[in-house]
Design an enzyme around this catalytic site. Structure first.
Site, PDB file in Angstrom:
ATOM      1  N   ASP A 397      -2.475  -0.277   0.155  1.00 32.32           N
ATOM      2  CA  ASP A 397      -1.540   1.213  -1.009  1.00 32.32           C
ATOM      3  C   ASP A 397      -2.374   2.134  -0.616  1.00 32.32           C
ATOM      4  O   ASP A 397      -2.246   3.285  -1.317  1.00 32.32           O
ATOM      5  CB  ASP A 397      -1.360   0.624  -2.078  1.00 32.32           C
ATOM      6  CG  ASP A 397      -0.652  -0.183  -2.133  1.00 32.32           C
ATOM      7  OD1 ASP A 397       0.214  -1.145  -1.451  1.00 32.32           O
ATOM      8  OD2 ASP A 397       0.198  -0.995  -3.244  1.00 32.32           O
ATOM      9  N   GLU A 472       6.787  -2.124   0.247  1.00 28.63           N
ATOM     10  CA  GLU A 472       8.061  -2.654  -0.830  1.00 28.63           C
ATOM     11  C   GLU A 472       8.258  -0.466  -0.835  1.00 28.63           C
ATOM     12  O   GLU A 472       9.436  -0.095  -0.342  1.00 28.63           O
ATOM     13  CB  GLU A 472       7.156  -2.826  -1.899  1.00 28.63           C
ATOM     14  CG  GLU A 472       8.397  -2.069  -3.475  1.00 28.63           C
ATOM     15  CD  GLU A 472       7.147  -3.131  -4.873  1.00 28.63           C
ATOM     16  OE1 GLU A 472       7.836  -3.623  -5.355  1.00 28.63           O
ATOM     17  OE2 GLU A 472       5.954  -2.047  -4.363  1.00 28.63           O
ATOM     18  N   GLU A 476       6.981   6.348  -0.402  1.00 29.83           N
ATOM     19  CA  GLU A 476       6.216   6.817  -0.379  1.00 29.83           C
ATOM     20  C   GLU A 476       5.449   6.652   0.725  1.00 29.83           C
ATOM     21  O   GLU A 476       4.040   7.479   1.269  1.00 29.83           O
ATOM     22  CB  GLU A 476       5.625   6.177  -1.585  1.00 29.83           C
ATOM     23  CG  GLU A 476       5.685   6.321  -2.990  1.00 29.83           C
ATOM     24  CD  GLU A 476       5.325   5.328  -4.248  1.00 29.83           C
ATOM     25  OE1 GLU A 476       4.659   5.827  -5.418  1.00 29.83           O
ATOM     26  OE2 GLU A 476       5.341   3.924  -3.966  1.00 29.83           O
TER      27      GLU A 476
END
Length: 652
Positions: A397, A472, A476
């Site tokens: 991430d 996911e 973002e």
């Protein structure tokens, strides 16, 4: 090395979600361990070792050696989109196997360049082609020794290529005329001019390329085909193969591809932006006096929150979200509401809070990892928990986490140019870690997160995964491109700004194709499209869930956050309207998760997203007198949501 290809009728579907109208399946997955063709050699056994080399963004070599130090080996040049799987044999006796079992193997005609062809039918009735090109002209003499193995002559050197052929004679003709070459690496180049962005893949070739062999056979994904320009569209063939999670791939015969994005969001700034408005009026910085009055009343309270307490956390992710929300709040007060004194109060606090990180004094400081060349949180090292801060120490991430910091920094630098010079290098390191544009940078790899072939980022770091890489939060992902674009603008780095604009445009296309499913989407099974969002998109499966729960507001909201100017670009109004009507509209009595019943910060997220199609209803929600601040999540402010809805046309 096993080769597998799964057709659409082989997929496995999860149970149906009867809570959603139409009862779509919760997930679909492609079976693993279907070893249709296996590259091996008689010499490979218990002492065999696997090595890799030439690891690049789009390609890598995998090597199988009989034992340590052996000069004999099979080298597999692997590249995204390759038309064949190629094994380069060096002084080995080929053994081509199948766990599906060979039904028949026929020797075809030898090509003028010396390539031997074998036509293979497996017991699952699938047809494959095998091409063997010797380096010294030696016939490999592949013959069946059992219904699971083809064996060749000892001490053979050359390369074997296999490909699945679902289209009979036309497909075989295409393969016959492109066998003998394979991609070894690819160069990516890009440029922008005005609102047009162009990017180009150019492959280096091995095999018969040294003697002017055929052009490469490469598979393009649906979003590629939409963007192809110049001579590239004319290189299409009739050969098509099902991909695992991105629809149908089409084979093109070309050594390079040219792709164009024709509507770059060059006019997008920090203010609410609506891509459906005419050029020149898509950003909204001027609000009505009535809207400004309401927003200022809310902002006067929110801007006095303890920014240091909300940002100095043990998580780069949640710290970054808080810094970003306060930056958007300060921008709104300064630029859209004309309250410079109040804005200075907030900006002063914000700079102090940001300095905790830019001076590396946060709870888990960043460290440079020499093994994988990147900036990582020290959290896992200090706690022993690999999943501390969502696995940041293991590169999970990074583009999500760092995007919030970059966005906050861009706003601070815009409002205080002097601050820029003291913090520029630190923020640039965050950009380099996740989106380094240089292949010659010795400290950071090229484009760690964003995959230019797939057109979006992957969130998975160093963790093993049976279903491969995944992402996911598509929103973002887009945040990073937007934040990088804006950081490039305020720092005067026109190349960085251009890369951000191009990435945003590519993402708008890929999100529409693969993540946000409008009615009629053909890139996912019809049984799954009714979920409207992919949830978690893996390379081998798609699962309409999240890593933190199955609530519909979670599954959909993670593809909304944060609601910022780019959201109007990456979340098409048609999709937003379909999603809202089907799932969240309180006036739709069959909606399974009406927004009016959702609790906590997700309620605010859903209503901020509503501004993309009904800004007045969104404004009315956030402007109501009895507003509950629990409806605002930790990455947003009521001030910004009001300005967002007002800027999109919802203010009185």
């Amino acid at each position: 090395m096993a080769v597998s290809h799964i057709d659409a009728d082989q997929r496995v579907f999860g149970p149906r979600n009867d809570a959603i109208p139409g009862s779509p399946v919760r997930y679909y997955i492609n079976p693993i361990a279907v070893q249709s063709i296996i590259f091996s050699a008689v010499e490979l056994g218990s002492s065999t070792i696997l090595t890799t080399d030439s690891l690049k963004a789009f390609s890598a070599n995998a090597n199988l050696l009989p034992e340590v130090g052996s000069v004999s080996r099979i080298t597999f040049p692997l590249a995204q989109g390759m038309g064949y799987v190629t094994g380069i044999y060096t002084k080995l006796q080929p053994a081509v196997q199948s766990s599906v079992f060979f039904r028949s193997v026929s020797l075809g005609a030898r090509s003028a360049s010396g390539t031997f062809k074998y036509q293979i039918t497996l017991e699952d009735n699938k047809n494959w082609l095998l091409y063997a090109t010797p380096l010294n002209g030696q016939d490999p003499q592949l013959s069946l020794v059992s219904n699971t193995e083809l064996r060749g002559v000892p001490n053979w050197s050359g390369f074997i290529q296999v490909a699945k052929n679902p289209t009979g004679s036309p497909g075989e003709y295409t393969y016959d005329n492109t066998a003998g070459v394979y991609p070894t690496s690819v160069d990516l180049a890009a440029s922008t001019f005005s609102q047009t962005g162009t990017y180009r893949f150019k492959w280096s070739k091995g095999g018969l390329a040294k003697v002017k062999g055929p052009k490469l056979l490469m598979f393009a994904l649906p979003h590629h085909i939409e963007s192809f320009a110049g001579p590239t569209p004319f290189a299409a063939t009739s050969l098509r193969l099902q991909t695992t999670t991105k629809g149908i791939a089409t084979a093109f015969v070309a050594d390079s591809w040219t792709l164009i994005e024709g509507n770059l969001p060059v006019d997008m700034g920090f203010a609410p932006w609506n891509g459906t408005f005419p050029q020149g009026s898509r950003s909204a910085t001027a609000l009505s006096p009535a809207a400004v009055n309401i927003i200022n009343t809310v902002a006067a309270s929110e801007i006095r929150q303890d920014m240091g307490n909300q940002t100095n956390l043990d998580s780069m992710y949640f710290s970054g979200k808080a810094l970003s929300k306060f930056a958007a709040l300060v921008y709104t007060v300064h630029e859209m509401c004309g309250e410079p004194d109040l804005a200075r109060l907030g900006l002063s606090q914000l700079k102090v809070a940001f300095a905790k990180f830019s001076t590396n004094q946060q709870k888990f400081p960043l460290v440079y990892d020499t093994a994988w060349s990147g900036l990582v949180s020290s959290g896992s090292y200090k706690t022993g928990n690999a999943l501390q801060d969502f696995g940041n120490s293991y590169y999970n991430d990074h583009h999500f986490h760092f995007a919030y910091f970059i966005h906050a920094a861009a706003i601070i630098a815009y409002l205080d140019p002097q601050w820029l010079q003291l913090n520029k290098e630190w923020v640039n390191l965050l950009v380099r870690d996740a989106a380094n544009p240089s292949t010659s940078d010795q400290y950071f790899p090229f484009s760690r997160a964003f995959d230019w072939y797939h057109g979006h980022s992957w969130a998975k770091g160093l963790f093993e995964s049976a279903d491969s890489k995944d992402e996911e939060s598509s929103s973002e992902d887009a945040l990073f491109a937007y934040a990088m674009k804006m950081w490039g603008r305020v720092t005067g780095d026109r190349s960085m700004e251009a890369r951000g604009n191009l990435m945003l445009s590519v993402l708008a296309r890929t999100l529409r194709n693969y993540f946000l499913m409008q009615d009629g989407n053909t890139n996912h099974p019809a049984e799954f499209v009714g979920n409207k969002v992919t949830g978690i998109l893996f390379e081998n499966k798609v699962d309409a869930t999240t890593y933190f729960g199955n609530n519909l507001e979670y599954v959909h909201g993670i593809h909304m956050i944060p609601l910022l100017p780019y959201s109007s670009l990456t979340r098409p109004p048609t999709f937003v309207a379909q999603e809202w009507s089907l799932l969240f509209d309180p006036s739709n009595h069959s909606a399974p998760d009406p927004a009016s019943s959702v609790q906590g910060g997700w309620k605010g997220i859903l209503h901020a997203n509503l501004a993309l199609i009904d800004p007045r209803r969104s404004w009315d929600f956030f402007a109501q007198d009895n507003f509950d601040m629990d409806w605002i999540d930790g990455g947003a402010s009521r001030t910004w949501y009001l300005a967002w809805a007002a800027g999109l046309g919802g203010a009185p």
